[in-house]
Design a protein around this motif. Structure first.
Motif, short mmCIF file in Angstrom:
data_model
loop_
_atom_site.label_atom_id
_atom_site.label_comp_id
_atom_site.label_asym_id
_atom_site.label_seq_id
_atom_site.Cartn_x
_atom_site.Cartn_y
_atom_site.Cartn_z
N SER A 141 0.96 -1.43 -0.07
CA SER A 141 -0.04 -0.02 0.16
C SER A 141 0.88 1.25 -0.05
N ASP A 142 1.82 1.25 0.64
CA ASP A 142 2.78 2.45 0.75
C ASP A 142 3.38 2.92 -0.51
N VAL A 143 3.72 1.78 -1.29
CA VAL A 143 4.27 2.05 -2.80
C VAL A 143 3.17 2.63 -3.77
N ILE A 144 2.11 2.24 -3.56
CA ILE A 144 0.78 2.52 -4.50
C ILE A 144 0.62 3.92 -3.96
N ALA A 145 0.52 4.28 -2.77
CA ALA A 145 0.37 5.50 -2.22
C ALA A 145 1.14 6.57 -2.85
N LEU A 146 2.51 6.23 -2.76
CA LEU A 146 3.72 7.02 -3.08
C LEU A 146 3.54 7.34 -4.84
N VAL A 147 3.24 6.27 -5.50
CA VAL A 147 3.19 6.69 -6.89
C VAL A 147 2.07 7.33 -7.24
N VAL A 148 0.78 7.26 -6.44
CA VAL A 148 -0.33 8.30 -6.79
C VAL A 148 0.01 9.47 -6.31
N LEU A 149 0.68 9.54 -5.37
CA LEU A 149 1.04 10.89 -4.88
C LEU A 149 1.77 11.81 -5.64
N TRP A 150 2.83 11.08 -6.08
CA TRP A 150 3.80 11.83 -7.17
C TRP A 150 3.18 12.11 -8.36
N ARG A 151 2.33 11.03 -8.82
CA ARG A 151 1.56 11.38 -10.30
C ARG A 151 0.53 12.72 -9.94
N LEU A 152 0.02 12.74 -8.72
CA LEU A 152 -0.82 13.96 -8.77
C LEU A 152 0.01 15.22 -8.36
N ARG A 153 0.91 15.30 -7.47
CA ARG A 153 1.63 16.38 -6.95
C ARG A 153 2.69 16.95 -8.18
N TYR A 154 3.28 16.10 -8.87
CA TYR A 154 4.36 16.39 -9.67
C TYR A 154 4.05 16.49 -11.16
N ARG A 155 2.83 15.67 -11.54
CA ARG A 155 2.21 15.59 -12.60
C ARG A 155 3.10 14.86 -13.69
N LEU A 156 3.58 13.82 -12.98
CA LEU A 156 4.43 12.96 -13.95
C LEU A 156 3.56 12.19 -14.72
N THR A 157 4.31 11.54 -15.78
CA THR A 157 3.40 11.06 -16.57
C THR A 157 3.44 9.42 -16.25
N LEU A 158 2.44 8.64 -16.62
CA LEU A 158 2.30 7.14 -16.19
C LEU A 158 3.61 6.27 -16.54
N ARG A 159 4.24 6.66 -17.64
CA ARG A 159 5.50 5.81 -18.20
C ARG A 159 6.54 6.38 -17.54
N ASP A 160 6.63 7.54 -17.02
CA ASP A 160 7.77 8.28 -16.14
C ASP A 160 7.85 7.54 -14.79
N LEU A 161 6.69 7.31 -14.25
CA LEU A 161 6.69 6.69 -12.72
C LEU A 161 6.82 5.22 -12.96
N ALA A 162 6.45 4.57 -13.86
CA ALA A 162 6.65 3.22 -14.05
C ALA A 162 8.34 3.09 -14.18
N GLU A 163 9.12 3.89 -14.92
CA GLU A 163 10.32 3.76 -15.37
C GLU A 163 11.03 4.31 -14.14
N MET A 164 10.75 5.28 -13.03
CA MET A 164 11.17 5.77 -11.88
C MET A 164 11.46 4.48 -11.19
N ALA A 200 -7.17 8.60 -6.25
CA ALA A 200 -7.53 9.97 -6.43
C ALA A 200 -8.82 10.54 -5.83
N PRO A 201 -9.88 9.99 -6.11
CA PRO A 201 -11.11 10.52 -5.39
C PRO A 201 -11.04 10.28 -3.91
N LEU A 202 -10.77 9.37 -3.40
CA LEU A 202 -10.30 9.46 -1.75
C LEU A 202 -9.43 10.42 -1.27
#
Length: 126
Positions: free
Chosen positions: A49-72, A93-95
């Protein structure tokens, strides 16, 4: 922790953990076994859960692309697809938005709804 099946408080913690390290429980009333994530949006997720939450937070906060996050995360040894990021974002995101709205209205236990940061970087309540 109450039972996710029957709601009983007659629950015992099992000595073993799941493969991802989550605690297991057993209800004395209905004999169901479950873990910490049972009954949540991330119940059947393959990743912690902590990895998933970190991925979603980085996606929303820093506006990274889906592929960039997977690569990071691939560089860090955690392998998932960009489609997984899309699914996690759709679930979480809705939660997160609801929780932020609740806190913004002052119902999150904060003493004040406004805050500022001074020149030294110390937050203060306003």
């Amino acid at each position: 922790m109450d039972c996710v099946a029957c709601g009983s408080s007659e629950v015992t913690e099992r000595p073993e953990r799941t493969a991802q390290g989550y605690r297991r429980f057993r209800c004395r009333t209905c004999s169901k076994q479950y873990n910490e994530r049972s009954g949540t949006v991330l119940n059947h997720a393959q990743y912690p859960s902590d990895v998933i939450a970190l991925v979603v937070l980085w996606r929303l906060r820093y506006r990274l692309t889906l592929r960039d996050l997977a690569e990071m995360f691939l560089i860090r040894g955690i392998v998932f697809s960009y489609e997984a990021v899309r699914e996690w974002e759709a679930k979480l995101a809705p939660l997160l938005a609801d929780e932020l709205r609740r806190r913004r209205r002052g119902k999150g236990g904060a003493r004040s709804r406004r805050w500022h940061v001074d020149e030294m970087g110390y937050p203060g309540l306003g």
